[in-house]
Design a protein around this motif. Structure first.
Motif, PDB file in Angstrom:
ATOM      1  N   ASN A   1       0.706  -1.348  -0.027  1.00 42.16           N
ATOM      2  CA  ASN A   1      -0.152   0.089   0.202  1.00 42.16           C
ATOM      3  C   ASN A   1       0.905   1.196  -0.107  1.00 42.16           C
ATOM      4  O   ASN A   1       0.609   2.302   0.477  1.00 42.16           O
ATOM      5  CB  ASN A   1      -1.020  -0.039   1.163  1.00 42.16           C
ATOM      6  CG  ASN A   1      -0.159   0.000   2.636  1.00 42.16           C
ATOM      7  OD1 ASN A   1       1.105  -0.198   2.608  1.00 42.16           O
ATOM      8  ND2 ASN A   1      -0.830  -0.073   3.678  1.00 42.16           N
ATOM      9  N   TYR A   2       1.952   0.919  -0.432  1.00 44.82           N
ATOM     10  CA  TYR A   2       2.984   2.335  -0.387  1.00 44.82           C
ATOM     11  C   TYR A   2       3.953   2.339  -1.778  1.00 44.82           C
ATOM     12  O   TYR A   2       4.012   1.430  -2.356  1.00 44.82           O
ATOM     13  CB  TYR A   2       3.751   2.348   0.907  1.00 44.82           C
ATOM     14  CG  TYR A   2       4.719   1.250   0.919  1.00 44.82           C
ATOM     15  CD1 TYR A   2       6.081   0.963   0.238  1.00 44.82           C
ATOM     16  CD2 TYR A   2       4.252   0.052   1.681  1.00 44.82           C
ATOM     17  CE1 TYR A   2       6.766  -0.212   0.388  1.00 44.82           C
ATOM     18  CE2 TYR A   2       5.295  -1.198   1.814  1.00 44.82           C
ATOM     19  CZ  TYR A   2       6.585  -1.004   1.238  1.00 44.82           C
ATOM     20  OH  TYR A   2       7.298  -2.081   1.203  1.00 44.82           O
ATOM     21  N   HIS A   3       4.449   3.358  -2.031  1.00 44.46           N
ATOM     22  CA  HIS A   3       5.691   3.728  -3.030  1.00 44.46           C
ATOM     23  C   HIS A   3       6.751   3.966  -2.465  1.00 44.46           C
ATOM     24  O   HIS A   3       6.860   5.046  -1.377  1.00 44.46           O
ATOM     25  CB  HIS A   3       5.084   4.473  -4.049  1.00 44.46           C
ATOM     26  CG  HIS A   3       6.124   5.145  -5.063  1.00 44.46           C
ATOM     27  ND1 HIS A   3       6.579   4.072  -6.159  1.00 44.46           N
ATOM     28  CD2 HIS A   3       6.806   6.145  -5.183  1.00 44.46           C
ATOM     29  CE1 HIS A   3       7.456   4.876  -6.744  1.00 44.46           C
ATOM     30  NE2 HIS A   3       7.720   5.972  -6.475  1.00 44.46           N
ATOM     31  N   SER A   4       7.869   3.324  -2.747  1.00 50.62           N
ATOM     32  CA  SER A   4       9.188   3.797  -1.824  1.00 50.62           C
ATOM     33  C   SER A   4       9.848   4.738  -2.716  1.00 50.62           C
ATOM     34  O   SER A   4      10.147   4.669  -3.957  1.00 50.62           O
ATOM     35  CB  SER A   4      10.020   2.399  -1.809  1.00 50.62           C
ATOM     36  OG  SER A   4       9.402   1.627  -0.983  1.00 50.62           O
ATOM     37  N   ILE A   5      10.140   5.609  -1.871  1.00 48.65           N
ATOM     38  CA  ILE A   5      11.264   6.988  -2.729  1.00 48.65           C
ATOM     39  C   ILE A   5      12.737   6.952  -1.817  1.00 48.65           C
ATOM     40  O   ILE A   5      12.607   7.117  -0.701  1.00 48.65           O
ATOM     41  CB  ILE A   5      10.524   8.161  -2.424  1.00 48.65           C
ATOM     42  CG1 ILE A   5       9.275   8.235  -3.258  1.00 48.65           C
ATOM     43  CG2 ILE A   5      11.392   9.300  -2.855  1.00 48.65           C
ATOM     44  CD1 ILE A   5       8.489   9.486  -3.171  1.00 48.65           C
ATOM     45  N   THR A   6      13.827   6.937  -2.504  1.00 48.76           N
ATOM     46  CA  THR A   6      15.046   6.905  -2.059  1.00 48.76           C
ATOM     47  C   THR A   6      15.441   8.567  -1.855  1.00 48.76           C
ATOM     48  O   THR A   6      15.195   9.094  -2.835  1.00 48.76           O
ATOM     49  CB  THR A   6      16.099   6.167  -2.912  1.00 48.76           C
ATOM     50  OG1 THR A   6      15.597   4.774  -2.921  1.00 48.76           O
ATOM     51  CG2 THR A   6      17.541   6.260  -2.178  1.00 48.76           C
ATOM     52  N   LEU A   7      15.938   8.822  -0.712  1.00 46.77           N
ATOM     53  CA  LEU A   7      16.214  10.199  -0.386  1.00 46.77           C
ATOM     54  C   LEU A   7      17.525  10.499  -1.035  1.00 46.77           C
ATOM     55  O   LEU A   7      18.497   9.549  -0.710  1.00 46.77           O
ATOM     56  CB  LEU A   7      16.150  10.733   1.030  1.00 46.77           C
ATOM     57  CG  LEU A   7      15.060  10.525   2.005  1.00 46.77           C
ATOM     58  CD1 LEU A   7      15.144  10.925   3.169  1.00 46.77           C
ATOM     59  CD2 LEU A   7      13.883  11.385   1.095  1.00 46.77           C
TER      60      LEU A   7
ATOM     61  N   GLU B   1      14.907  10.520  11.807  1.00 47.37           N
ATOM     62  CA  GLU B   1      15.059  10.991  10.273  1.00 47.37           C
ATOM     63  C   GLU B   1      16.254  11.160   9.912  1.00 47.37           C
ATOM     64  O   GLU B   1      16.432  10.794   8.659  1.00 47.37           O
ATOM     65  CB  GLU B   1      14.205  12.516  10.384  1.00 47.37           C
ATOM     66  CG  GLU B   1      14.177  12.805   8.681  1.00 47.37           C
ATOM     67  CD  GLU B   1      13.354  13.974   8.695  1.00 47.37           C
ATOM     68  OE1 GLU B   1      13.148  14.654   7.700  1.00 47.37           O
ATOM     69  OE2 GLU B   1      12.804  14.775   9.895  1.00 47.37           O
ATOM     70  N   LYS B   2      17.423  11.139  10.600  1.00 48.33           N
ATOM     71  CA  LYS B   2      18.557  11.257  10.176  1.00 48.33           C
ATOM     72  C   LYS B   2      19.101   9.973   9.365  1.00 48.33           C
ATOM     73  O   LYS B   2      20.104   9.790   8.655  1.00 48.33           O
ATOM     74  CB  LYS B   2      19.670  11.702  11.209  1.00 48.33           C
ATOM     75  CG  LYS B   2      19.476  12.992  11.786  1.00 48.33           C
ATOM     76  CD  LYS B   2      20.517  13.292  12.798  1.00 48.33           C
ATOM     77  CE  LYS B   2      20.406  14.859  13.491  1.00 48.33           C
ATOM     78  NZ  LYS B   2      21.531  15.020  14.244  1.00 48.33           N
ATOM     79  N   HIS B   3      18.657   8.823   9.970  1.00 49.17           N
ATOM     80  CA  HIS B   3      19.180   7.413   9.570  1.00 49.17           C
ATOM     81  C   HIS B   3      17.867   7.115   8.388  1.00 49.17           C
ATOM     82  O   HIS B   3      18.375   5.665   8.198  1.00 49.17           O
ATOM     83  CB  HIS B   3      19.114   6.465  10.698  1.00 49.17           C
ATOM     84  CG  HIS B   3      19.817   6.917  11.729  1.00 49.17           C
ATOM     85  ND1 HIS B   3      21.145   6.763  11.861  1.00 49.17           N
ATOM     86  CD2 HIS B   3      19.444   7.582  13.055  1.00 49.17           C
ATOM     87  CE1 HIS B   3      21.768   7.263  12.872  1.00 49.17           C
ATOM     88  NE2 HIS B   3      20.826   7.868  13.761  1.00 49.17           N
ATOM     89  N   VAL B   4      17.061   7.916   7.917  1.00 46.94           N
ATOM     90  CA  VAL B   4      16.076   7.440   6.963  1.00 46.94           C
ATOM     91  C   VAL B   4      16.784   7.413   5.524  1.00 46.94           C
ATOM     92  O   VAL B   4      17.017   8.643   5.309  1.00 46.94           O
ATOM     93  CB  VAL B   4      14.584   8.284   6.941  1.00 46.94           C
ATOM     94  CG1 VAL B   4      13.717   7.620   5.699  1.00 46.94           C
ATOM     95  CG2 VAL B   4      14.108   7.925   8.295  1.00 46.94           C
ATOM     96  N   VAL B   5      16.705   6.445   4.892  1.00 46.46           N
ATOM     97  CA  VAL B   5      17.383   6.483   3.474  1.00 46.46           C
ATOM     98  C   VAL B   5      16.225   6.262   2.535  1.00 46.46           C
ATOM     99  O   VAL B   5      16.225   7.014   1.166  1.00 46.46           O
ATOM    100  CB  VAL B   5      18.563   5.325   3.309  1.00 46.46           C
ATOM    101  CG1 VAL B   5      18.637   5.371   1.730  1.00 46.46           C
ATOM    102  CG2 VAL B   5      19.591   5.596   4.087  1.00 46.46           C
ATOM    103  N   GLU B   6      15.184   5.215   2.710  1.00 51.06           N
ATOM    104  CA  GLU B   6      14.111   4.922   1.828  1.00 51.06           C
ATOM    105  C   GLU B   6      12.769   5.413   2.640  1.00 51.06           C
ATOM    106  O   GLU B   6      12.663   5.092   3.902  1.00 51.06           O
ATOM    107  CB  GLU B   6      14.151   3.588   1.630  1.00 51.06           C
ATOM    108  CG  GLU B   6      13.136   3.203   0.645  1.00 51.06           C
ATOM    109  CD  GLU B   6      13.107   1.774   0.359  1.00 51.06           C
ATOM    110  OE1 GLU B   6      13.403   1.153  -0.889  1.00 51.06           O
ATOM    111  OE2 GLU B   6      12.609   0.862   1.168  1.00 51.06           O
TER     112      GLU B   6
END
Length: 728
Positions: free
Chosen positions: A116-122, A161-166
């Protein structure tokens, strides 16, 4: 006896670590995937190497056609899955995709699960807020959107949030309503979505809402024509081209559009106008040209004026679904197919020309004669005869219902995608997996520490699904033992070169029984040549046959737990030179379990365990017992006995080989594998490592290697295996 023959005979046990039997190629494990999992594969028999590990695996998907419940949802009164759209493979290395509109947003199928989601890489220094802004396409309500996304990704603090990549963006962050239409436009790779209030477009990065350009309309259908998107609504027909919307079909007596379909072969648009019939549009080709409309009604042969769905088949024929049946336009006239005491809900066409009809009493697959190879040939010979393209009594009709595949009879929507067909039913989303042909190849250089260049192992196999009958397979397994230069004990100058090899070939068949049981059988023929080139009267060769029989139980006790049992290499003993000296072939029990530990949107972890026990047994005179005696007598009277029942049981168990392994799959693209093999009799303690790449829906490469961890010779240490799997 010449030294070369002795060398070959001594080398054979070194390869299999199972003394006392001949034709070791019958026991040579295959498949780089399974070999990366400690050579465990009897309960995980789901690719073309199943013919070696357990032929009962041929009874189940993906080797065999199979029905499965893909997503369970309570939808007794109205469909939970309302619309579907697919992206077919458009290249050798591409993968297919599937989107489904539901009663509360969008879901996407990733090959294993609905997500139910779409992944986005920062990228770079981008924050979650930056990604959300692009995704929603607006700053209006951005703070609330960011809050929802952070909650969805369990981001609670700035440190998190600092550790979020995707970042996972919920599909329903923007489109929260019931989905009334969905289309994947392959040329621009954009997803178009219609709701009761507006039209949306997703370009892979963010959404765009066309409410201001199109207005507030209930979108009922979407279809592409090159660079144009046709939009059917409950208040007219529109076309989107070059960023502009234009209303079409104002001449139609009804502006409520139920369905659209574009005929690429004839460059025509067919429109199901509620209460008016079926309209045909030949769009203008230039600004000075005019659109040409025609309308088909009951007087032209259309069943009624309320068509519900439209489809165009591989011959350009148009099919319309009505509540009471079908209207079929064979490019010259309309004809009808009545569905008595039933209600038709949807219609679609698969890539083989089959017509799928969803009804309240199951699904029909209709393959017209003109869509088959013989029918097309006859049509060409017939020319424009009166019977061309008509529905005939001898056309193929197959009915699927709750008694032979579906879990429930009520089917609202049907969408073929490649070889699969998807159904929105009263129980949720169901899938018919039309199995591919599978071709596998495998190579390994044996015993690398011996550095013998022509000591290697090859395997090739192919599986052929037989629709409801199960799956047929064929395979060849070949081992080259190398070449040996030797001499007589008397004359050391009399040098002779000997080549040694074995080949096993055969066929396998597996079929399914009720209760998730599968039964498989393999028939194998082998030829063993231990001294090729020795000259007449000197060659040690033999030929024979063997059988394998196996069972596989899916979902044993709990879901995703599989149990396998197989008795391999059932056959008569063989001899090489002296007829009075017979050698048994390696009769073997193979037991296995596999369990899917978890299967998430991006991750899948599976464990497999096998136990293999050779059960060759000699009588009091030293002659091999037949399989129906050896298969149990060797278990209760092991070679290394012991005092008492429990000591004998322990020794019997320890004479087998234990195989165990794990397989981790990421995003249905990369597989990492690790395995362990313990063989007390053969003095082996090995750890296996492997990985695989699923380059597309069609092609997979696998690699595995062995690391010896025992205090033994470790002749297989560093041995590498290579495998390939091709689906077509």
């Amino acid at each position: 006896m010449r030294k070369s023959l002795l060398s070959a005979l001594l080398l054979a046990p070194a390869l299999t670590f199972a003394a006392g039997s001949a034709i070791i190629t019958l026991e040579m494990p295959v498949g780089a995937r399974q070999l990366g999992m400690g050579e465990a594969g009897s309960a995980l028999a789901d690719d073309a190497t199943a013919m070696y590990y357990n032929p009962a695996g041929l009874a189940f998907g993906p080797l065999s056609d199979e029905w499965r419940m893909s997503y369970r949802a309570d939808a007794k009164n109205a469909p939970y899955f309302t619309r579907m759209a697919s992206r077919s493979k458009n290249g050798f290395f591409s993968k297919s995709e599937l989107w489904a509109g539901t009663a509360d947003g969008i879901l996407k199928f990733d090959g294993e699960e609905w997500i139910n989601y779409h992944s986005i890489t920062l990228q770079g220094n981008a924050k979650v807020r930056d990604a959300v802004k692009v995704y929603v396409g607006s700053e209006r309500g951005l703070d609330e959107y960011v809050r929802q996304v952070k909650a969805f990704n369990e981001i609670k603090t700035a440190e998190d949030e600092k550790h979020v990549v995707e970042v996972k963006m919920p599909w329903n962050l923007v489109v929260k309503d019931t989905i009334t239409a969905v289309l994947y436009e392959s040329r621009t790779e954009k997803l178009w979505v219609g709701t009761p209030k507006s039209l949306y477009r997703f370009d892979g990065k963010g959404w765009k809402n066309y409410e201001s350009e199109l207005g507030n309309h209930r979108v009922t259908s979407l279809v592409s024509q090159g660079a144009s998107i046709w939009i059917g609504t409950d208040d007219g027909l529109f076309v989107y081209r070059n960023g502009q919307f234009e209303q079409k079909g104002k001449v139609l007596p009804s502006q409520k559009i139920n369905a659209l379909v574009w005929s690429e072969s004839r460059k025509e648009l067919f429109v199901a106008a509620d209460g008016a019939g079926i309209a045909r549009l030949i769009p203008k080709k230039s600004v000075n040209d005019k659109d040409r409309w025609s309308l088909f009604t009951e007087e032209d042969g259309v069943m009624d004026l309320k068509p519900l769905a439209l489809a165009v088949d591989s011959s350009g024929h148009v099919w319309a679904a009505h509540a009471g049946g079908l209207s079929h336009f064979n490019l010259r006239k309309w004809e009808q197919v009545q569905f008595a005491n039933n209600h038709v809900n949807d219609i679609s066409v698969d890539q083989k020309g089959g017509i799928w009809i969803a009804t309240d009493k199951g699904v029909w697959r209709h393959l017209p004669d003109y869509a088959t190879a013989s029918g097309r040939k006859a049509e060409l010979e017939r020319g424009t005869a009166e019977q061309e393209g008509s529905v005939k009594k001898d056309d193929e009709w197959i009915h699927y219902h709750s008694g032979n595949g579906l879990s429930v009879n009520k089917v609202w929507t049907v969408v073929p995608q490649g070889n699969d067909v998807w159904f929105s039913t009263a129980n949720g989303m169901e899938q018919f997996k039309d199995a591919d042909y599978q071709l596998t190849a495998f190579y390994e250089k044996l015993l690398p520490v011996l550095n013998i260049p022509d000591l290697y192992h090859l395997y090739a196999g192919m599986t052929i699904p037989l629709n409801d009958w199960g799956t047929l397979g064929a395979f060849v397994n070949f081992v080259s033992f190398g070449s040996t230069v030797a001499s007589d004990d008397v004359d050391v100058d009399d040098l002779v070169a000997y080549n040694s090899s074995e080949i096993v070939g055969g066929v396998s068949y597996g079929t399914r029984f009720p209760g998730d049981w599968g039964l498989g059988l393999s028939i194998k023929f082998f030829y063993s040549d231990l001294s090729s080139g020795a000259g007449a009267g000197q060659e040690a060769t033999t030929f024979g046959y063997a059988f394998d029989i196996g069972v596989l139980k899916k979902n044993l006790i709990i879901p995703k737990l599989n149990f396998a049992a197989a008795l391999m290499n059932i056959g008569p003993s063989v001899y090489y030179v002296d007829k009075t000296i017979e050698d048994p072939i390696p009769l073997t029990w193979r037991l296995g379990l596999s369990y899917e530990i978890f299967s998430l949107a991006d991750y899948k972890l599976t464990a497999a365990v096998d136990y293999n026990r050779e059960v060759v047994y000699d009588d009091d005179r030293g002659n091999p017992e037949p399989f129906y005696i050896a298969s149990w007598k060797s278990l209760i009277n092991p070679e290394r006995g012991g005092d008492g029942f429990f000591e004998q049981l322990k020794n019997s168990i320890m004479q087998g080989v234990l195989n165990a392994g794990l397989e981790f799959i990421y995003s249905n693209t990369i597989a990492l594998r690790v395995g362990y093999l313990h063989d007390q009799v053969g003095k082996r303690n090995e750890v296996d490592f492997g990985f695989g790449f699923m380059l597309s829906d069609m092609l997979q490469f696998d690699f595995a290697t062995i690391k010896d961890i025992g205090d033994n010779d470790g002749v297989r240490d560093g041995q590498m295996r290579f495998g390939m799997l091709f689906k077509f």
